[in-house]
Structure formats: structure tokens, C-alpha cells
Design a protein around this motif. Sequence first.
Motif, PDB file in Angstrom:
ATOM      1  N   TRP A   1      20.826  57.951   6.519  1.00 19.27           N
ATOM      2  CA  TRP A   1      22.220  57.643   6.844  1.00 19.27           C
ATOM      3  C   TRP A   1      22.784  56.499   6.001  1.00 19.27           C
ATOM      4  O   TRP A   1      23.918  56.104   6.173  1.00 19.27           O
ATOM      5  CB  TRP A   1      22.336  57.279   8.327  1.00 19.27           C
ATOM      6  N   ALA A   2      22.009  55.996   5.041  1.00 19.49           N
ATOM      7  CA  ALA A   2      22.409  54.789   4.308  1.00 19.49           C
ATOM      8  C   ALA A   2      23.638  55.007   3.434  1.00 19.49           C
ATOM      9  O   ALA A   2      24.348  54.054   3.107  1.00 19.49           O
ATOM     10  CB  ALA A   2      21.245  54.281   3.448  1.00 19.49           C
ATOM     11  N   GLY A   3      23.899  56.252   3.013  1.00 17.25           N
ATOM     12  CA  GLY A   3      25.018  56.493   2.112  1.00 17.25           C
ATOM     13  C   GLY A   3      26.376  56.571   2.768  1.00 17.25           C
ATOM     14  O   GLY A   3      27.386  56.699   2.079  1.00 17.25           O
ATOM     15  N   LEU A   4      26.430  56.460   4.081  1.00 16.78           N
ATOM     16  CA  LEU A   4      27.700  56.667   4.768  1.00 16.78           C
ATOM     17  C   LEU A   4      28.727  55.592   4.453  1.00 16.78           C
ATOM     18  O   LEU A   4      29.915  55.887   4.340  1.00 16.78           O
ATOM     19  CB  LEU A   4      27.471  56.737   6.282  1.00 16.78           C
ATOM     20  N   ASP A   5      28.289  54.355   4.327  1.00 15.75           N
ATOM     21  CA  ASP A   5      29.245  53.270   4.140  1.00 15.75           C
ATOM     22  C   ASP A   5      29.072  52.510   2.833  1.00 15.75           C
ATOM     23  O   ASP A   5      29.770  51.533   2.588  1.00 15.75           O
ATOM     24  CB  ASP A   5      29.147  52.274   5.306  1.00 15.75           C
ATOM     25  N   GLU A   6      28.144  52.931   1.967  1.00 20.36           N
ATOM     26  CA  GLU A   6      27.990  52.250   0.685  1.00 20.36           C
ATOM     27  C   GLU A   6      29.024  52.789  -0.290  1.00 20.36           C
ATOM     28  O   GLU A   6      29.304  53.994  -0.333  1.00 20.36           O
ATOM     29  CB  GLU A   6      26.578  52.452   0.147  1.00 20.36           C
TER      30      GLU A   6
END
Length: 293
Positions: free
Chosen positions: A278-283
Motif C-alpha cells: 500500500w506504500a504507493g498510495l500517497d507517495e
Amino acid sequence: MLPGMPKRLFVATPTKLLTFADCKRKYRYTYLETPRPPKGPPWAHNTVGAIVHEVLADFFGRWPASRRTPDEVVAKMRSSWRSEGFRDEQQSLDWRDRSTEMVLGYLRDSDPYYEPRGVERTVAFTTERASLRGRVDRIDERPARDGSGGTELAIVDYKTGRRPLTAVDARSSLAMALYVLGARRVLHKPCTRVELHHLPTNTVAAADHDEASLGRHQKRAESMADDAAAAEAKWAEGLTPAEADEAFPPEPSPLCGWCDFAKICPQGRREAPTRDPWAGLDEPSPIPLEEAG
């Protein structure tokens, strides 16, 4: 090949070419290994992108004008939603609602009677060295800007990544340039315009190609295709594991943490830590633009 037979063209999509250019080991795992090595868990940002693309494809390509309403969009987002890659159910539901608002904002001023020339349309063209093809999110047919009274095509690609986009992104995209060439060949209409529709900011990054810029992109694609074809020819001859590693070496970079095969690539793991799904959701820019939905 028999004497006098034409050379077999290398068949590729922009994604296939860019995978080879970015990392030959990932290319081997994705396109050549049988069976394919196991991939890591699905990415939440890919889930968001895929669902948004599905809903927009239905809206513009499958639904009659009478269905193109906010209520239908909300219902479709809810029925299509999947929880693949999210940390937990709450995060998934939060992103379902955020994504729904994003799509509603993008479609707010859409003409329900507008019919694009193509939705999820496959376009293709051949050169002396390669057969290149790809599927375009949307192809618009608009009044020609040269005052001729005719029409021209515009290539539209939806983006759901967090980073805002620019005209440079649109003009430098290999995929978009190849879509222009493919749309010209398949639909027999003038086409120079490429647009990245960035749903999180509801903005459009647009650029116009000329023959010189399209020629540069085509030459780049052909060079990639030549290199990939040569590597595949070696693979077809049969390689030992050591020879395969030499022919398809890893190319470690900070993006290795986002690779589907990071867990089986020690060089990639040394270069960058594996990211949570889920790390790419807000980067702002977790993965290359060409791969970000």
C-alpha cells in the motif's frame, strides 16, 4: 528461415520495450521464464488505477447516455471495488470513497452524449524491424485545429498516480508517441495530440508531436526492439543459469523496491528495500510514469 524469406518482425508493446530497457532480469522473469517466477503481492495503487480505468471504460465505451449519471458511477465503483494490496479493510474503504470522488470530479462536466472514436482501442503499426502495438485508454475525434473543417484524433491516457504531470511528461512518453503512430495507421486520421488526464488533480498535461519527435520515438522503440530480439534469440538457443544471468542482468536502482520480483532478486533487495503493497498510495512518484495507471 529459408533463403529469401523476409525477416520476422519483433512484436512488442511499449510496456514490453520499456521493461527490457529498465531491467533485463525483470524482462526475463516477465516474458521468457516458463513457468513464470512467483510475483510479490498485488499493489494497492495498481488496484486503484485498474478500477478507475474499468469504470471510465464503461462510462465512455459501453454505457448509453441514459446511464452516464453520478449514481451509476458510484454504483459501478462500489460493485467493481477490490481490496487487493490494501493494508486493511478500512484503508480499502477509504480509498474506494476517495477514488469515487476523484472519478466523479473528472466526469462532472462530461457531455453524456459524447462518443469517443475509441475506448480501450488496440492500435498497431509496423516498421521494417518491428511490429508495435498497444491499447489506448481513449481516442477522441475533434475538430481539426488547422481550420480545414475536418477532424483530427487525440490520444488520451488516464493517470491516477500522486505526482502532478506536465507537458514534458506527455511529450516524452514513448507509449503515447507510439499510440499516435498506431492510431494514424489504424484509423486513417491526422493525429499529433497526446494528453495525460491526471485524475487526482483533475488536470490535463498535453503536448503536440511533429514528425521529427515521432521519428525519434520510433527510432528509440526500434532500437529497444532490436536489443530485445537479440536477447530473446540467445534465450531460444538454450542458456545455462549462469549464461541467462549474464544475458539478462539486473539493473539495480531505487525503483527495485517496487518490482514484482524483488523478493527473488538479491541485487534489487540490496539496492532498495521492498515496499509495503500500500506504500504507493500517497507517495508523489512511486513508480515510473509509463507504469503508473
